[in-house]
Design a protein around this motif. Structure first.
Motif, PDB file in Angstrom:
ATOM      1  N   ALA A 196      -0.041  16.097   3.652  1.00  0.00           N
ATOM      2  CA  ALA A 196       0.489  15.280   4.752  1.00  0.00           C
ATOM      3  C   ALA A 196       1.853  15.802   5.208  1.00  0.00           C
ATOM      4  CB  ALA A 196       0.597  13.831   4.303  1.00  0.00           C
ATOM      5  N   ILE A 197       2.688  16.206   4.239  1.00  0.00           N
ATOM      6  CA  ILE A 197       4.029  16.690   4.589  1.00  0.00           C
ATOM      7  C   ILE A 197       3.933  17.986   5.410  1.00  0.00           C
ATOM      8  CG2 ILE A 197       6.146  17.694   3.615  1.00  0.00           C
ATOM      9  CD1 ILE A 197       5.936  15.578   1.379  1.00  0.00           C
ATOM     10  N   ALA A 198       3.051  18.900   4.963  1.00  0.00           N
ATOM     11  CA  ALA A 198       2.919  20.179   5.684  1.00  0.00           C
ATOM     12  C   ALA A 198       2.376  19.954   7.088  1.00  0.00           C
ATOM     13  CB  ALA A 198       2.020  21.128   4.909  1.00  0.00           C
ATOM     14  N   VAL A 199       1.366  19.090   7.197  1.00  0.00           N
ATOM     15  CA  VAL A 199       0.800  18.807   8.528  1.00  0.00           C
ATOM     16  C   VAL A 199       1.875  18.212   9.427  1.00  0.00           C
ATOM     17  CG1 VAL A 199      -0.798  17.316   9.795  1.00  0.00           C
ATOM     18  CG2 VAL A 199      -1.603  18.575   7.815  1.00  0.00           C
TER      19      VAL A 199
ATOM     20  N   SER B  59      -7.648  16.624   1.380  1.00  0.00           N
ATOM     21  CA  SER B  59      -8.889  15.955   0.959  1.00  0.00           C
ATOM     22  C   SER B  59      -8.796  14.485   1.371  1.00  0.00           C
ATOM     23  CB  SER B  59      -9.051  16.076  -0.556  1.00  0.00           C
ATOM     24  OG  SER B  59      -7.960  15.464  -1.184  1.00  0.00           O
ATOM     25  N   ALA B  60      -9.957  13.846   1.451  1.00  0.00           N
ATOM     26  CA  ALA B  60      -9.996  12.463   1.936  1.00  0.00           C
ATOM     27  C   ALA B  60      -9.112  11.542   1.094  1.00  0.00           C
ATOM     28  CB  ALA B  60     -11.436  11.972   1.921  1.00  0.00           C
TER      29      ALA B  60
ATOM     30  N   GLY C   3       0.818  -1.219   0.000  1.00  0.00           N
ATOM     31  CA  GLY C   3       0.000   0.000   0.000  1.00  0.00           C
ATOM     32  C   GLY C   3       0.841   1.254   0.000  1.00  0.00           C
ATOM     33  N   ILE C   4       2.148   1.113   0.289  1.00  0.00           N
ATOM     34  CA  ILE C   4       3.030   2.287   0.273  1.00  0.00           C
ATOM     35  C   ILE C   4       3.997   2.152  -0.897  1.00  0.00           C
ATOM     36  CG2 ILE C   4       4.870   3.513   1.484  1.00  0.00           C
ATOM     37  CD1 ILE C   4       3.559   2.955   4.075  1.00  0.00           C
ATOM     38  N   GLU C   5       4.076   3.203  -1.668  1.00  0.00           N
ATOM     39  CA  GLU C   5       5.003   3.178  -2.797  1.00  0.00           C
ATOM     40  C   GLU C   5       5.605   4.566  -2.970  1.00  0.00           C
ATOM     41  OE1 GLU C   5       4.841   1.786  -7.378  1.00  0.00           O
ATOM     42  OE2 GLU C   5       3.410   0.856  -6.035  1.00  0.00           O
ATOM     43  N   PHE C   6       6.738   4.780  -2.283  1.00  0.00           N
ATOM     44  CA  PHE C   6       7.394   6.085  -2.379  1.00  0.00           C
ATOM     45  C   PHE C   6       8.517   6.029  -3.415  1.00  0.00           C
ATOM     46  CE2 PHE C   6       6.151   6.621   2.295  1.00  0.00           C
ATOM     47  CZ  PHE C   6       5.103   7.464   1.994  1.00  0.00           C
ATOM     48  N   THR C   7       8.502   6.984  -4.339  1.00  0.00           N
ATOM     49  CA  THR C   7       9.627   7.109  -5.267  1.00  0.00           C
ATOM     50  C   THR C   7      10.732   7.892  -4.559  1.00  0.00           C
ATOM     51  OG1 THR C   7       8.802   9.195  -6.102  1.00  0.00           O
ATOM     52  CG2 THR C   7       8.042   7.203  -7.226  1.00  0.00           C
ATOM     53  N   LEU C   8      11.875   8.044  -5.216  1.00  0.00           N
ATOM     54  CA  LEU C   8      12.961   8.805  -4.597  1.00  0.00           C
ATOM     55  C   LEU C   8      12.559  10.279  -4.426  1.00  0.00           C
ATOM     56  CD1 LEU C   8      15.738   8.067  -3.515  1.00  0.00           C
ATOM     57  CD2 LEU C   8      16.736   8.907  -5.642  1.00  0.00           C
ATOM     58  N   LYS C   9      11.733  10.761  -5.372  1.00  0.00           N
ATOM     59  CA  LYS C   9      11.239  12.148  -5.262  1.00  0.00           C
ATOM     60  C   LYS C   9      10.344  12.291  -4.037  1.00  0.00           C
ATOM     61  CE  LYS C   9      11.219  13.969  -9.961  1.00  0.00           C
ATOM     62  NZ  LYS C   9      10.422  14.560 -11.016  1.00  0.00           N
TER      63      LYS C   9
ATOM     64  N   ASN D 232      -4.857   7.599   3.867  1.00  0.00           N
ATOM     65  CA  ASN D 232      -4.234   6.383   3.343  1.00  0.00           C
ATOM     66  C   ASN D 232      -3.027   6.017   4.202  1.00  0.00           C
ATOM     67  OD1 ASN D 232      -2.130   8.127   2.426  1.00  0.00           O
ATOM     68  ND2 ASN D 232      -3.395   8.610   0.648  1.00  0.00           N
ATOM     69  N   VAL D 233      -2.472   4.859   3.915  1.00  0.00           N
ATOM     70  CA  VAL D 233      -1.357   4.360   4.742  1.00  0.00           C
ATOM     71  C   VAL D 233      -0.133   5.275   4.587  1.00  0.00           C
ATOM     72  CG1 VAL D 233      -0.176   2.229   5.392  1.00  0.00           C
ATOM     73  CG2 VAL D 233      -2.219   2.122   3.989  1.00  0.00           C
TER      74      VAL D 233
END
Lengths: 98, 376
Positions: free
Chosen positions: B166-169, B275-276, B130-136, B281-282
């Motif tokens: 999410a990053i700002a929060v 927004s929702a 459920g998590i897929e972070f790119t290098l960016k 999300n995870v």
């Protein structure tokens, strides 16, 4: 999995390059402060001490007698008058004593 | 009957979705933190309200043509708001403590370890389904460790705009939590004797030094890291306006009215990204977790660097000031001062901690520039 390994490798490279660069950049900034800014600080000190000197000079001048002639005349006149009165008072008292 | 039905369909009650309700509650949570707990209220209040507005059904605040969509696209996507805020922060920053003790720049550099170390954490999270972070994405998340709100927002809009909310929060929440997160780490890594160390008084800094400093920083950024010039350039402009003393009106505007107006709009704009579908999300949980890790590593590396410097320096350095290297001006410096006073009631570290604190602002801007140059 290979993709993750690849990403870890990229992250490692990024961390190494990033930290080396941050340290180099800020070390250069330290050198800049210790050389350029330190020299400028010696060459161009803040004007605050010189303002104090000026005010001291003014005071010194005032003490040394750089006062307008009118004030000098007024003060000396007052002093003369005081001395006259002062010299008369003891004489009158002396007369009274006599 | 038909018109009654139409009226019912135009009400919020008929159109609410569960996700919107949950996000409104998240917005209320941010309002609670801002109003009742006084956590970064300047940004969390408009951000929380923005989250409520953007999740109102039918009103379309964040849809094309909606008020918040204009605010977001015009001010945040373009990078204008974070840069104006950075100019205001520059106008509020006194580099005197840093110029008087330039070695503290190394503490600001060490604290950036938190940013780069978090990259690994973000990529490791990809192992979770459920998590897929790119290098960016990982880079945008990692900048939370810099503890600098505008820098985090600027980088997130460039590298991972979908994660901005999410990053700002996370960034602002952890900045508000500095007095809770940092002291245990600071105490764990230092001895009582080290915390008691009193530092020598700082030398006075001349006006010429303060005027030339931002110009020198800008010149070096132009030479070595042009990618960071938007952030560093605006910061230096604000600082030059302050220190030159010839444009007091502009300096005053930059650090008062302009930064206030921009903060309102920035908060609303960031809130509009809550927004929702973007927040519930995870990945958001992962970002919140990574932010805390980034912050803690940054604090620890700053303290450890200060300990190392104290060992080799002729003049004593209290390791607590290393924790202030994680930006978060002036909260981190205040925390260093408070922990120092607990150990020694005569130990006033505030001015000494301001050096690494403002060095942290420069360090995180430089780190953001590196990430932009290498990943962007």
């Amino acid at each position: 999995m290979n993709n993750m390994e690849q990403q870890f490798l990229e992250a490692g490279t990024l961390m190494l390059a990033g930290m080396v660069f941050v340290f180099t950049f800020l070390t250069l900034l330290i050198i800049f402060i210790n050389t350029v800014l330190a020299k400028l600080a010696v060459k161009f000190p803040d004007p605050v001490p010189s303002i104090r000197k000026r005010s001291n000079k003014k005071n010194n001048k005032a003490v040394s007698g750089d006062i307008s002639p009118a004030i000098v005349a007024a003060i000396s006149g007052a002093v003369t008058r005081y001395r006259q009165q002062h010299s008369q008072q003891p004489s009158s008292s002396q007369e009274a004593k006599k | 009957m038909d018109s009654l039905n139409k009226l019912w369909l135009s009400t919020g009650l008929a159109n609410f979705e569960l996700g919107q309700v949950i996000m409104m509650l998240v917005g209320c949570g941010l309002l609670y933190l801002a109003i009742a707990r006084n956590f970064e209220p300047l940004l969390l209040l408009p951000m929380g309200f923005g989250a409520i507005l953007t999740n109102i059904p039918v009103a379309g605040f964040s849809e094309a043509g909606g008020f918040l969509s204009y605010v977001y696209h015009g001010g945040i996507e373009t990078g204008i708001f974070p840069l104006i805020i950075f100019m205001g922060v520059g106008a509020m920053t006194d580099f005197g403590a840093l110029i008087a003790n330039p070695k503290t720049l190394l503490l600001g550099a060490a604290a950036q370890t938190g940013i780069f170390a978090t990259l690994f954490g973000a990529i490791a999270l990809n192992a979770i389904p459920g998590i897929e972070f790119t290098l960016k994405d990982a880079s945008a998340i990692a900048i939370i460790g810099g503890a600098d709100g505008p820098t985090a927002i600027f980088l997130a809009t460039k590298l991972a705009p979908e994660l901005l909310g999410a990053i700002a929060v996370a960034a602002y929440s952890y900045m508000a939590l500095v007095p809770i997160i940092q002291p245990p780490i600071m105490r764990a890594l230092t001895t009582l004797d080290e915390r008691k160390i009193e530092m020598a008084q700082l030398r006075p800094v001349t006006k010429v030094e303060k005027v030339i400093f931002p110009l020198g920083v800008l010149l070096m950024t132009i030479f070595f890291l042009p990618a960071a010039t938007p952030l560093v350039g605006m910061f230096c402009l604000g600082n030059l306006m302050r220190e030159s003393g010839v444009v007091d009106r502009l300096s005053s505007t930059a650090q008062n009215e302009l930064i206030n107006i921009t903060t309102i709009l920035l908060g609303l704009g960031v809130g509009s990204k809550l927004s929702a579908e973007a927040f519930l999300n995870v990945e958001t949980l992962g970002i919140l977790g990574l932010g805390a890790v980034a912050f803690s590593i940054g604090t620890a590396s700053g303290v450890l660097m200060a300990k190392l410097m104290n060992k080799f320096s002729d003049v004593p350095i209290n390791p607590l000031i290393g924790a202030a290297g994680v930006s978060a001006v002036p909260m981190a410096a205040r925390v260093a001062n408070k922990v120092g006073l607990e150990a020694n009631p005569h130990n006033f570290l505030l001015m000494h901690a301001m050096g690494p604190n403002v060095a942290g602002v420069l360090g995180s801007a430089v780190a953001a520039g590196i990430l932009l140059a290498l990943v962007g």
